[in-house]
Enzyme design. Structure first.
Site, PDB file in Angstrom:
ATOM      1  N   ASP A   8       0.528  -1.663   0.311  1.00 56.37           N
ATOM      2  CA  ASP A   8      -0.214  -0.018  -0.085  1.00 56.37           C
ATOM      3  C   ASP A   8       1.157   1.424   0.012  1.00 56.37           C
ATOM      4  O   ASP A   8       0.793   2.138  -0.754  1.00 56.37           O
ATOM      5  CB  ASP A   8      -1.048  -0.165   1.349  1.00 56.37           C
ATOM      6  CG  ASP A   8      -2.322   0.394   0.793  1.00 56.37           C
ATOM      7  OD1 ASP A   8      -2.782   0.140  -0.270  1.00 56.37           O
ATOM      8  OD2 ASP A   8      -3.153   0.609   1.623  1.00 56.37           O
ATOM      9  N   ASP A  22     -21.439   6.856   8.814  1.00 54.14           N
ATOM     10  CA  ASP A  22     -22.645   6.583   7.722  1.00 54.14           C
ATOM     11  C   ASP A  22     -22.474   8.163   7.025  1.00 54.14           C
ATOM     12  O   ASP A  22     -23.637   8.577   7.822  1.00 54.14           O
ATOM     13  CB  ASP A  22     -23.695   6.075   7.801  1.00 54.14           C
ATOM     14  CG  ASP A  22     -24.030   5.241   6.763  1.00 54.14           C
ATOM     15  OD1 ASP A  22     -23.896   5.635   5.781  1.00 54.14           O
ATOM     16  OD2 ASP A  22     -24.601   4.235   7.039  1.00 54.14           O
ATOM     17  N   ALA A  23     -22.154   8.032   5.926  1.00 58.54           N
ATOM     18  CA  ALA A  23     -22.013   9.284   5.474  1.00 58.54           C
ATOM     19  C   ALA A  23     -23.584   9.623   4.722  1.00 58.54           C
ATOM     20  O   ALA A  23     -24.383  10.539   4.700  1.00 58.54           O
ATOM     21  CB  ALA A  23     -20.753   9.334   4.057  1.00 58.54           C
ATOM     22  N   LEU A  26     -16.735   6.643  -0.999  1.00 59.46           N
ATOM     23  CA  LEU A  26     -17.572   8.634  -0.645  1.00 59.46           C
ATOM     24  C   LEU A  26     -16.953   8.977  -1.907  1.00 59.46           C
ATOM     25  O   LEU A  26     -18.209  10.288  -2.361  1.00 59.46           O
ATOM     26  CB  LEU A  26     -17.263   9.080   0.637  1.00 59.46           C
ATOM     27  CG  LEU A  26     -17.229   8.414   2.025  1.00 59.46           C
ATOM     28  CD1 LEU A  26     -16.906   9.410   3.460  1.00 59.46           C
ATOM     29  CD2 LEU A  26     -19.394   8.013   1.553  1.00 59.46           C
ATOM     30  N   GLU A  77     -16.649   8.384  -5.061  1.00 54.41           N
ATOM     31  CA  GLU A  77     -17.625   7.625  -5.812  1.00 54.41           C
ATOM     32  C   GLU A  77     -19.134   7.826  -5.861  1.00 54.41           C
ATOM     33  O   GLU A  77     -19.798   8.438  -7.229  1.00 54.41           O
ATOM     34  CB  GLU A  77     -17.253   6.105  -5.880  1.00 54.41           C
ATOM     35  CG  GLU A  77     -15.664   6.345  -6.306  1.00 54.41           C
ATOM     36  CD  GLU A  77     -15.589   4.252  -6.516  1.00 54.41           C
ATOM     37  OE1 GLU A  77     -15.877   3.308  -6.885  1.00 54.41           O
ATOM     38  OE2 GLU A  77     -14.206   4.190  -6.161  1.00 54.41           O
TER      39      GLU A  77
END
Length: 403
Positions: free
Chosen positions: A149, A283-284, A332, A334
């Site tokens: 990563d 949670d958006a 988020l 996308e």
């Protein structure tokens, strides 16, 4: 060529099996809640003639048992005839430290180094290593490729990755910025350059990987020159449960005021802060609903998140001088149109202008969200870290065959 990609977390295994002739998935799945009272196994076939989907609740004692279950069901479901037909296995490894700047063929020395780097990623590297060890014992003839990563950010100059601490701390303990989400940033940058018909080695972009964990990357001539995450994924943008950038003295102050241990304070910063800390939810979707209803805490959390992203865009505009694209990716990036709109709002004088109708209905593929004739393109690109790992693994295997 068939390549299996494994991503082992502290209590989960995500996988995707690819046919590399067309770079298409044959199957994908997840073993989760490993080591808990009841776990779950999900496997989905992506074959045209076989759209089976397995969902089972069962005890998954450890990662080795989870991998055995995945192996067994890939053959049982008819996705592959024999596990040994797999040409290579690509592993996502979170922390490569100063040791690994590119994908590497796994051997005993590499395994030792990944283990040694666990001090920098105690939740992730041991799990990543468990997957490698399982395959090494069960299928020693299958080449394993570790894809890190941190590797994409290895191109950062020292003045970007060093912290202004006593230099001996870097020499003794390798304390520096490493950055994360490198595989995602690399993948979407390549896709963006291709889409805009710009040679990758000449492409400049600000990549925003926004999800429960979020990071920004400044990409110059196809290489990472700066990124928002640091020694760990805690630094940088405001995230679902992580605070991002703060004054380090806050740690000592919380410990004194709230009578907390260092471990307890770090738990607060990693798991109880960010959006969750400000409004009680990470949670958006819930935050957006609450914000629209006039909830002050939800509005504050959203505005803080947007403001921090804008600050990084501004900083990276200066670093890069010329920017071809702003890239939104991650869960988020996308899917959260209101977040993209707010981030781009007021940046018109910098050559960044969002086309609202397209942003509100972007579809599911790569799309240009910019108004016509704008200087900097705004792209929404679905990331595919598993495919990027598979592509890097394929490249390594082909090099081995040539040698």
């Amino acid at each position: 060529m068939e390549i299996l990609v494994l991503n082992l977390g502290s209590s989960s295994i995500k996988f995707k099996l690819f046919d590399m002739k067309e770079n298409k998935p044959l199957a994908s799945g997840l073993a989760e809640k490993i080591g808990e009272e009841i776990g779950q196994l999900k496997i989905k076939s992506h074959l045209h003639h076989n759209d089976q989907e397995l969902k089972e609740k069962l005890v998954i004692k450890d990662h080795a048992i989870g991998l055995l279950m995945i192996r067994e069901n890939l053959t049982k479901m008819g996705i592959i005839k024999d596990f040994n037909q797999i040409d290579a296995i690509g592993h996502r490894v979170v922390q490569g430290g100063d040791k690994f700047h590119a994908p590497v063929l796994v051997d005993e020395k590499v395994m030792r180094e990944i283990g040694n780097l666990s001090i920098l990623a105690p939740l992730h590297n041991p799990a990543n290593l468990a997957g490698i060890e399982f395959v090494q014992k069960a299928h020693p003839h299958i080449p394993q490729i570790a894809v890190f990563d941190t590797a994409f950010h290895a191109s950062m100059p020292s003045y970007a990755y060093m912290y202004a601490l006593p230099y001996e701390l870097y020499e003794k303990y390798q304390i520096r910025r490493y950055g994360f989400h490198g595989t995602s940033h690399h993948y979407v940058a390549k896709e963006a350059a291709k889409f805009l018909n710009i040679p990758y080695e000449e492409f400049n972009a600000i990549s925003l990987h926004l999800g429960n964990g979020s990071s920004a990357a400044a990409i110059q001539n196809g290489k990472s020159v700066d990124t928002s995450m640091g020694l760990t994924p805690l630094e940088g943008l405001i995230m679902g449960t992580r605070c991002g950038d703060i004054d380090p003295t806050v740690v000592e102050y919380i410990a004194q005021c709230a009578n907390k241990s260092l471990e307890e304070v770090m738990k607060i910063l990693n798991h109880e802060s960010g959006l969750k800390g400000i409004c009680g939810d990470n949670d958006a979707r819930n935050i957006e609903v609450r914000k629209e209803k006039g909830d002050k805490q939800a509005k504050l959390a959203f505005e803080m998140c947007v403001y921090r992203i804008k600050k990084y865009i501004g900083a990276y505009m200066v670093v890069l001088k010329k920017v071809d694209a702003i890239i939104f990716t991650g869960g988020l990036g996308e899917n959260y149109s209101a977040l993209r709109e707010s981030v781009c709002e007021g940046l018109e004088n910098l050559g960044i202008a969002l086309h609202k109708p397209t942003n509100d209905n972007p579809g599911s593929a790569l799309v240009n969200l910019s108004q016509p004739n704008t200087k900097i393109q705004i792209l929404r690109i679905p990331t595919d870290e598993e495919l990027e790992i598979a592509l890097q693994a394929k490249e390594m295997v082909e090099k081995i065959k040539v040698v």
